[in-house]
Design a protein around this motif. Structure first.
Motif, short mmCIF file in Angstrom:
data_model
loop_
_atom_site.label_atom_id
_atom_site.label_comp_id
_atom_site.label_asym_id
_atom_site.label_seq_id
_atom_site.Cartn_x
_atom_site.Cartn_y
_atom_site.Cartn_z
N ILE A 141 -6.90 -88.82 -15.19
CA ILE A 141 -7.54 -90.18 -14.84
C ILE A 141 -8.39 -90.85 -15.68
N ALA A 142 -9.50 -89.99 -16.31
CA ALA A 142 -10.57 -90.41 -17.04
C ALA A 142 -9.89 -90.98 -18.30
N SER A 143 -8.91 -90.37 -18.96
CA SER A 143 -8.60 -90.99 -20.20
C SER A 143 -7.88 -92.39 -19.71
N ARG A 144 -7.08 -92.45 -18.90
CA ARG A 144 -6.43 -93.66 -18.73
C ARG A 144 -7.19 -94.95 -18.04
N THR A 145 -8.55 -94.58 -17.35
CA THR A 145 -9.27 -95.58 -16.96
C THR A 145 -10.41 -95.76 -17.74
N GLY A 146 -10.48 -94.95 -18.94
CA GLY A 146 -11.81 -95.15 -19.74
C GLY A 146 -12.93 -94.71 -19.15
N ARG A 147 -13.03 -93.99 -18.19
CA ARG A 147 -14.08 -93.36 -17.50
C ARG A 147 -14.52 -92.17 -18.02
N ASP A 148 -15.82 -91.44 -17.64
CA ASP A 148 -16.19 -90.06 -18.06
C ASP A 148 -15.57 -89.08 -17.07
N PRO A 149 -14.91 -87.93 -17.33
CA PRO A 149 -14.43 -86.96 -16.49
C PRO A 149 -15.35 -86.63 -15.51
N ARG A 150 -16.67 -86.54 -15.59
CA ARG A 150 -17.65 -86.28 -14.88
C ARG A 150 -17.50 -87.39 -13.45
N THR A 151 -17.43 -88.65 -13.72
CA THR A 151 -17.40 -89.77 -13.13
C THR A 151 -16.21 -89.51 -11.94
N VAL A 152 -15.03 -89.10 -12.56
CA VAL A 152 -13.74 -88.78 -12.20
C VAL A 152 -13.91 -87.79 -10.99
N ARG A 153 -14.43 -86.87 -11.22
CA ARG A 153 -14.86 -85.57 -10.45
C ARG A 153 -15.64 -85.95 -9.34
#
Length: 88
Positions: free
Chosen positions: A50-62
């Motif tokens: 999800i982070a790679s597809r939205t351009g956000r940090d994985p920590r934010t996605v967590r």
């Protein structure tokens, strides 16, 4: 005046419609965003994808997956798009 008044009072019964459901019963059946994400990406780490597809940090996605912060609509679109793609 008297003719229409009796028709309206006879037609109104003030009982709830049989086809209307209680809104609180649907809240118990809701699927969380983290459950949808694990369904969409079962073998992968959902936060990384999800982070790679939205351009956000994985920590934010967590944080989104833990329901600590509200997620943007693009994250939901990514997850639902993947579920729909796998169903085709």
């Amino acid at each position: 005046m008297g003719r229409f008044e009796s028709t309206i009072s006879a037609a109104s019964n003030f009982r709830p419609d049989k086809n209307v459901t209680n809104k609180s019963s649907h809240a118990e059946r809701r699927i969380s965003f983290s459950t949808l994400a694990t369904l969409a990406f079962p073998g992968d780490k959902p936060e990384v994808v999800i982070a790679s597809r939205t351009g956000r940090d994985p920590r934010t996605v967590r944080r989104w997956l833990a329901n600590q912060h509200g997620r943007p609509q693009i994250a939901l679109a990514v997850v639902l798009g993947e579920i729909i793609r796998r169903l085709d």
